[in-house]
Write a protein that holds these residues in place. Sequence first.
Motif, PDB file in Angstrom:
ATOM      1  N   LEU A  20      34.829 -45.402 -88.664  1.00 51.33           N
ATOM      2  CA  LEU A  20      35.920 -45.307 -87.693  1.00 51.33           C
ATOM      3  C   LEU A  20      35.803 -44.036 -86.856  1.00 51.33           C
ATOM      4  CD1 LEU A  20      38.956 -46.530 -89.855  1.00 51.33           C
ATOM      5  CD2 LEU A  20      37.774 -47.771 -88.044  1.00 51.33           C
ATOM      6  N   SER A  71      45.245 -44.798 -86.114  1.00 52.86           N
ATOM      7  CA  SER A  71      46.279 -45.215 -87.068  1.00 52.86           C
ATOM      8  C   SER A  71      45.628 -45.830 -88.309  1.00 52.86           C
ATOM      9  CB  SER A  71      47.234 -46.204 -86.413  1.00 52.86           C
ATOM     10  OG  SER A  71      46.590 -47.445 -86.233  1.00 52.86           O
ATOM     11  N   LYS A  72      44.471 -46.447 -88.112  1.00 54.49           N
ATOM     12  CA  LYS A  72      43.749 -47.024 -89.247  1.00 54.49           C
ATOM     13  C   LYS A  72      43.233 -45.901 -90.157  1.00 54.49           C
ATOM     14  CE  LYS A  72      41.733 -51.204 -90.429  1.00 54.49           C
ATOM     15  NZ  LYS A  72      41.777 -52.602 -89.981  1.00 54.49           N
ATOM     16  N   TRP A 120      46.107 -44.451 -92.000  1.00 54.21           N
ATOM     17  CA  TRP A 120      46.565 -45.385 -93.032  1.00 54.21           C
ATOM     18  C   TRP A 120      45.684 -45.309 -94.277  1.00 54.21           C
ATOM     19  CZ3 TRP A 120      43.995 -50.123 -94.479  1.00 54.21           C
ATOM     20  CH2 TRP A 120      44.751 -50.944 -95.336  1.00 54.21           C
ATOM     21  N   LYS A 145      46.713 -45.994 -98.197  1.00 52.96           N
ATOM     22  CA  LYS A 145      46.987 -47.396 -97.861  1.00 52.96           C
ATOM     23  C   LYS A 145      48.338 -47.926 -98.326  1.00 52.96           C
ATOM     24  CE  LYS A 145      42.048 -48.496 -98.172  1.00 52.96           C
ATOM     25  NZ  LYS A 145      41.032 -49.411 -98.652  1.00 52.96           N
ATOM     26  N   ALA A 187      48.065 -52.992 -93.431  1.00 51.48           N
ATOM     27  CA  ALA A 187      47.105 -52.358 -92.539  1.00 51.48           C
ATOM     28  C   ALA A 187      47.588 -52.460 -91.087  1.00 51.48           C
ATOM     29  CB  ALA A 187      45.750 -53.033 -92.678  1.00 51.48           C
ATOM     30  N   PRO A 188      47.216 -51.482 -90.256  1.00 51.87           N
ATOM     31  CA  PRO A 188      47.565 -51.559 -88.830  1.00 51.87           C
ATOM     32  C   PRO A 188      46.910 -52.803 -88.238  1.00 51.87           C
ATOM     33  CG  PRO A 188      46.677 -49.386 -89.391  1.00 51.87           C
ATOM     34  CD  PRO A 188      46.487 -50.259 -90.583  1.00 51.87           C
ATOM     35  N   ARG A 189      47.655 -53.520 -87.411  1.00 58.22           N
ATOM     36  CA  ARG A 189      47.122 -54.750 -86.842  1.00 58.22           C
ATOM     37  C   ARG A 189      46.747 -54.565 -85.375  1.00 58.22           C
ATOM     38  NH1 ARG A 189      47.276 -58.969 -89.002  1.00 58.22           N
ATOM     39  NH2 ARG A 189      48.117 -60.533 -87.587  1.00 58.22           N
TER      40      ARG A 189
END
Lengths: 131, 131
Positions: free
Chosen positions: A87, B110-111, B114, B119, B123-125
């Motif tokens: 990422l 944001s991932k 997270w 976690k 999860a961010p979508r």
Amino acid sequence: MLISEFAKVTGLPVDTIRFYIAKGLLKPDRSLKGGSNPYQLFKPEDVTAARMIRLQQTLGYTLGEILALNEEYRAGEHSSERTIEVLQLQIERLQQRKEALDAALTFLHSKVDWIKSGKPGSAPRLEDYQC
Amino acid sequence: MLISEFAKVTGLPVDTIRFYIAKGLLKPDRSLKGGSNPYQLFKPEDVTAARMIRLQQTLGYTLGEILALNEEYRAGEHSSERTIEVLQLQIERLQQRKEALDAALTFLHSKVDWIKSGKPGSAPRLEDYQC
DNA sequence: CTTGACCCTGGAGTGCACTCCACACTTATA
DNA sequence: TATAAGTGTGGAGTGCACTCCAGGGTCAAG
């Protein structure tokens, strides 16, 4: 859902969808119930995947890179560190693109301002907005 | 300057330079003094032009679009309104790209957050960051 | 005046991302 | 049961942006 509906939902041509399947970018289910259905079945998550592919394409990734990226991402699903690494790499690359884009936008805006103000002094130079 | 030096200065392969010339994207001078020189001569402004081409490419324009854009730009050189129109169009397009890029970056950040936070929740979508 | 470095043109080949087509099979409708 | 619509495979073709090469000309150095 069948391929034609999937095409409608995603906005992608059927041929392109099949092309992505051949490349391994999409993996719809095949023949779920005892060989009764000879057609590929698409799930909602395939829609998300398709959208992700298009997004990554507009961000400048090739299909090969997208495939590698997503597979690496899946491989690191249970190793948070690896996932974060992937990422971070993506973020870095996009950040660079954004900076080039910002420089270009600043350049264009200054050019517009320069023209609107009756062109005093010399024209804005591309060199001054290093990209 | 001759093509090999131009290649060195711009960092472009000689073949690519010739390809751009064939497409009309670069227009070096030919045979300046009474046919004494059979070679193409590149000026400093050609270097700027080459850099502009590369920039526009990274911004997602095809060579055809770049050619059209630059010719339209030249055509409108004496009509400020037309020039501004062209520039505004470019700005609009780049702005859109920047927004998609920003959305992607926000999503990726944001991932990462997270994952780093252990976690919690879902999860961010991608859907929540419309791009 | 030969040699080597550089230049030109024209054309063929490459990798990518589709796009189109022929042909065969399945399934819903009349 | 005939027919049309949808699906699958394999392979060929397209447009773009290079990239490579053969064949030939030019020029400066020795």
